[in-house]
Design a protein around this motif. Structure first.
Motif: not given
Lengths: 429, 304
Positions: A274-301
Motif C-alpha cells: 500500500l502506498s497510502m493509508t490512514m491510521y492512528y499516530n500511536f503506530n509511529v513507534p512501530y513503523f520506526n522500528s521497521i528497518e529500512d522502511f521509508n515512510y512519512g506521516y502528515g495531517a489529513m488532506f
C-alpha cells in the motif's frame, strides 16, 4: 511424661507466637490502600509507560498501591460483565469507544462532583469534555488522545516522481496520487502497489469522508431536544460516493481491503503493498522500528468542505462498585493531567490532553503533524448510540463497495442503525 | 454355638445400602447441575424479558416476544441457513477425508506411525492460532495460497478469499475441515482396527471386489463409530465459532454469519441479553431435536 508435656507446651507457645507475628506483619503490610486499574491493549510501549507512571505515583502517594491488570481489547465485555455483577476492578486507564455504552449500563461512577473540586480541570483541552459527557453527566477523564493521520510510502512516491516529503493536501490531489501510485511494478499482470488502503472492516474510515464533504455534519445531533443522526445530507452522500468510486471506478483500493482491519492494513503498508493509508499516530513507534522502511506521516488532506480527523480520546474511568474511590480519583488525576500523563505520552507517542504538556511539546518535529491536525480535530463519537458500530455499520459500507447498494443507501443504513440505538437507549430515560 | 443376633438395620443404613450410588454421585451431580443446568434455566428466564445492558434499570417480562422477533428477523434466518450449510459441508468433508486417511493408515505401509502422528497436527494446533495463520495464508495481497495458485497459472489475479461474500464461506469451511478431519481419522481408524482381517480374507476368497468389501464389510462393521462420530461432529461444528469469529466475524456482509456468531454479537456487542438468550434457547432446541431424531433413527436400525 511431665517433661515431654512441658516441652510440647513450649513448642506450642512458640508456634503461636510465630503465627501471631506473621499475621500482624501481613496486616501491617496491607495497611496500604490497594487499587486495581485495567489497561487494555498492552503494547510494549504502554506496559513500559504504565510501570514507570505507577512507580512515580507510588512515590508521591506512599499509602496507595496500584495494581495494573493488562488485558487484551477483547476482554472488554468480560470486564463489563464483571462490573455489572459487582466484581470490577477500581477503574480502567484507557477505555475507548465503549465509554457511552458503559455509562448507559450504569457501571461507571459519575465524576461531576470530583471534577468540580479539581484545580487542573481547566488545563484539559476543551475538545475532550463532550466525548465523556452522556446523560448529562461526566464519566471520564482524558488519559491521552490519538488522532488519525495520513501515512505514505516515501519510496513509492519517489519512484513515480512525487515529492516524498509531502502528502497530498486535498482530495483532488489525493485521488491523483492514488491513481498514479497503483501499478504493476514487475509486469506480472498483478498490481504490486495500491494507491490507498483503508481498513474496510472498520466502522470509522468512510465516515471521515462524510465529515470532509459536509462541514455541518456530525454523527449525532440534538434537534429540538431529540437526538438523531447528524449526517443525512446530499453532501455526505456525495462524499461516500467519492470514497466508493476510489474502489469501483478508480481501482486504487485492493479487493482485500474491504474486509481488513487496521492490523492487516498495517502489515500490507509495511510490506510495501500500500502506498497510502490512514491510521492512528500511536503506530509511529512501530513503523520506526521497521528497518529500512521509508515512510512519512502528515495531517489529513482537505475534503470538499474541510479537513477532518479526531482527537480520539482514551478515558480514565472509575467503576461505581469501587471501594477505594478517593484513592482511585487521585490516580485518575495523576494519569490525566500531570506527571502520569507526561510519562505515558513519552512512552507511547500518544499526546496528552493537558494543555501545559501539549505546549511543552509543540516544537518537537516528530509531533508536528498532530499539532497541525488540531484545528480540525473533532471529538470521536463514543456515545452509546454508536455502541454497535463495529458490527452494524461495516456491512453497509461493504455492500456499497461491492455495488450491492448505492452510497446513499449505505449512509442511510448507518443512520437507521444509529436511530435504532437512540430509540432503544433513550426510551426510558 | 449360638449364632449371634444381628442388630436390625435402621432406615438410614438401609437407604445407604441400597442407594449408595446416589450418595456417591450426588456431589458431582450438584456441581454439574449448577454449572450446566442453572445457566440454561437463567437463559430461559432472560429470553422472556427485554433485558438490555444499555438500559439495565428497565427490565420487563415480555413473554415470547423475543422468539417472535427472531422468527421475523431476516438475519436470524440467514444465520440459520448458513449454519446448516456450514455444519453439513464441514462434517461431510471431514468424514470423507477422515475415512480416506483412516483406510490408508490402516494398511501396513512404511512410516505408518509417523504419518499417524503427522495427521494429528491440525487438530492439536489451538483454533485461534490456526485461524490467524490461515488469515495470512489466504490474504488477498500477500497470502501464500494466492502466490502458489498464481505461480501454477491457475489464477490471473489474486483472490481476496475473505473479502468476497462468495469465497468467504468456502474459505472458513475449508479451514474448519482442515482443523477437524484428524478427529474423524483417529476415531474411524480405531474402529477399522477392530474389524477382523479374517472376514476380508473370506470375502476375497469368495470373489468380493475391493469396493464390495468396503461397502458390505468395512462400513457396516464401523457404523456405530460412524454414527457417534458424526453426531458429535455435527453438534460441535454447529457451535464452533472460533474460525469464523477470528477470520471474518461473520462478514463480509454477513456472508459467514452463523447462529452462534449472531447470538454472540447480540449479547456482547449490542447488549441485547433478552434477545440473545432467546436465540441460544432456539439453538438448544434445534440441536436437541436433531440429536433425538438422529439417535432414534440409529436405534431403530439397530433393532431391525
Amino acid at each position: 511424661m511431665i517433661l515431654k508435656k512441658s516441652a510440647g507446651i513450649k513448642v506450642g507457645v512458640w508456634l503461636l507466637a510465630v503465627f501471631l507475628v506473621m499475621t500482624l506483619s501481613s496486616f501491617v503490610a496491607t495497611a496500604k490502600e490497594k487499587i486495581t486499574f485495567v489497561q487494555f491493549g498492552p503494547t510494549p510501549e504502554r506496559r513500559a509507560g504504565i510501570e514507570k507512571a505507577v512507580a512515580r505515583f507510588e512515590e508521591l502517594y506512599p499509602d496507595i498501591e496500584v495494581v495494573i491488570r493488562n488485558e487484551p481489547w477483547s476482554a472488554g465485555s468480560s470486564i463489563l460483565t464483571a462490573a455489572i455483577t459487582g466484581n470490577a476492578p477500581d477503574g480502567v486507564i484507557n477505555i475507548g469507544g465503549w465509554m457511552g455504552s458503559w455509562a448507559a449500563s450504569g457501571v461507571l461512577e459519575p465524576l461531576d462532583e470530583y471534577i468540580a473540586k479539581w484545580d487542573d480541570a481547566d488545563q484539559i483541552w476543551d475538545v475532550y469534555w463532550p466525548s465523556s459527557n452522556y446523560f448529562g453527566k461526566q464519566w471520564g477523564l482524558p488519559a491521552y488522545y490519538n488522532t488519525m493521520v495520513m501515512f505514505w510510502n516515501k519510496d513509492h512516491f519517489q519512484d513515480i516522481g512525487l515529492d516524498p516529503e509531502k502528502a497530498p493536501t486535498d482530495y483532488v490531489q489525493f485521488r491523483e496520487y492514488a491513481i498514479k501510485l497503483t501499478r504493476d511494478v514487475n509486469g506480472d499482470g498483478i498490481n504490486d502497489h495500491w494507491g490507498f488502503g483503508p481498513a474496510g472492516k472498520r466502522w470509522d474510515i468512510p465516515t471521515f469522508f462524510w465529515m470532509m464533504w459536509d462541514k455541518e455534519a456530525d454523527y449525532v445531533k440534538n434537534v429540538n431536544g431529540k437526538l438523531q443522526p447528524g449526517f443525512l445530507s446530499e453532501k455526505v452522500y456525495e462524499g461516500m460516493e467519492w470514497y466508493v468510486n476510489l474502489y469501483r471506478k478508480d481501482h486504487v483500493i485492493p479487493d482485500s481491503a474491504i474486509s481488513q482491519d487496521f492490523t492487516d492494513i498495517r502489515t500490507a503498508f509495511v510490506g510495501g503493498k500500500l502506498s497510502m493509508t490512514m491510521y492512528y499516530n500511536f503506530n509511529v513507534p512501530y513503523f520506526n522500528s521497521i528497518e529500512d522502511f521509508n515512510y512519512g506521516y502528515g495531517a489529513m488532506f482537505k475534503g470538499k468542505e474541510r479537513a477532518y480527523t479526531w482527537a480520539g480520546p482514551y478515558h480514565v474511568i472509575m467503576f461505581k462498585a469501587s471501594k477505594h474511590k478517593e484513592a482511585a480519583w487521585e490516580f485518575m488525576k495523576f494519569m490525566s493531567a500531570g506527571e502520569g500523563a507526561d510519562i505515558m505520552s513519552e512512552a507511547t507517542f500518544f499526546l496528552p490532553f493537558d494543555k501545559r504538556l501539549l505546549d511543552a511539546r509543540k516544537d518537537r518535529p516528530e509531533l508536528q503533524p498532530f499539532f497541525e491536525s488540531m484545528p480540525f480535530s473533532y471529538p470521536q463519537p463514543m456515545g452509546p448510540e454508536v455502541g454497535n458500530s463495529d458490527t452494524a455499520w461495516p456491512p453497509y459500507y461493504q455492500q456499497a463497495l461491492l455495488g450491492q447498494i448505492s452510497a446513499k443507501e449505505a449512509v442511510q443504513g448507518v443512520g437507521k442503525e444509529i436511530q435504532k440505538q437512540i430509540d432503544k437507549i433513550y426510551a426510558n430515560r | 454355638m449360638i449364632p449371634y443376633a444381628t442388630k436390625p438395620e435402621s432406615n438410614v443404613s438401609r437407604f445407604l445400602h441400597r442407594r449408595l450410588y446416589l450418595v456417591l454421585l450426588a456431589p458431582a451431580l450438584l456441581i454439574l447441575g449448577f454449572v450446566n443446568v442453572w445457566p440454561i434455566v437463567w437463559s430461559l428466564y432472560l429470553s422472556l424479558t427485554n433485558r438490555n445492558l444499555l438500559n439495565p434499570m428497565f427490565v420487563n417480562f415480555t413473554g415470547l416476544k423475543n422468539y417472535f422477533e427472531a422468527l421475523k428477523d431476516p438475519l436470524f434466518w440467514l444465520a440459520a441457513k448458513q449454519s446448516l450449510i456450514y455444519t453439513v459441508s464441514v462434517v461431510a468433508l471431514q468424514f470423507l477425508i477422515g475415512l480416506t486417511l483412516a483406510l490408508a493408515l490402516n494398511r501396513k505401509l512404511p512410516g505408518r506411525g509417523a504419518f499417524r502422528a503427522l495427521v494429528l497436527i491440525p487438530w492439536v494446533i489451538p483454533s485461534a492460532i490456526a485461524a490467524l495463520s490461515w488469515i495470512w495464508m489466504l490474504d488477498g495481497l500477500v497470502g501464500v495460497v494466492n502466490d502458489v495458485l498464481h505461480k501454477l497459472g491457475l489464477i490471473s489475479k489474486f483472490i481476496p478469499f475473505l473479502s468476497q461474500p462468495h469465497t468467504a464461506m468456502l474459505s472458513v469451511i475449508l479451514v474448519t475441515v482442515w482443523k477437524g478431519f484428524p478427529f474423524m481419522a483417529v476415531m474411524l481408524l480405531a474402529a477399522l482396527q477392530t474389524v477382523s482381517q479374517d472376514i476380508y480374507e473370506a470375502a476375497e476368497v469368495d470373489g468380493a471386489s475391493s469396493i464390495g468389501r468396503f461397502f458390505f464389510i468395512t462400513l457396516p462393521s464401523i457404523r456405530h463409530t460412524v454414527y457417534i462420530t458424526i453426531i458429535l461432529a455435527l453438534v460441535w461444528t454447529f457451535n464452533f465459532m472460533d474460525a469464523i469469529w477470528i477470520m471474518t466475524k461473520g462478514g463480509p456482509i454477513h456472508s459467514t454469519e452463523i447462529l452462534v456468531t449472531y447470538t454472540y454479537k447480540m449479547a456482547f456487542q449490542s447488549f441485547e441479553f433478552g434477545y440473545s438468550s432467546a436465540l441460544s434457547v432456539i439453538i438448544l432446541i434445534m440441536l436437541a431435536v436433531f440429536a433425538y431424531l438422529y439417535l432414534r433413527t440409529f436405534e431403530r436400525e439397530e433393532l431391525e
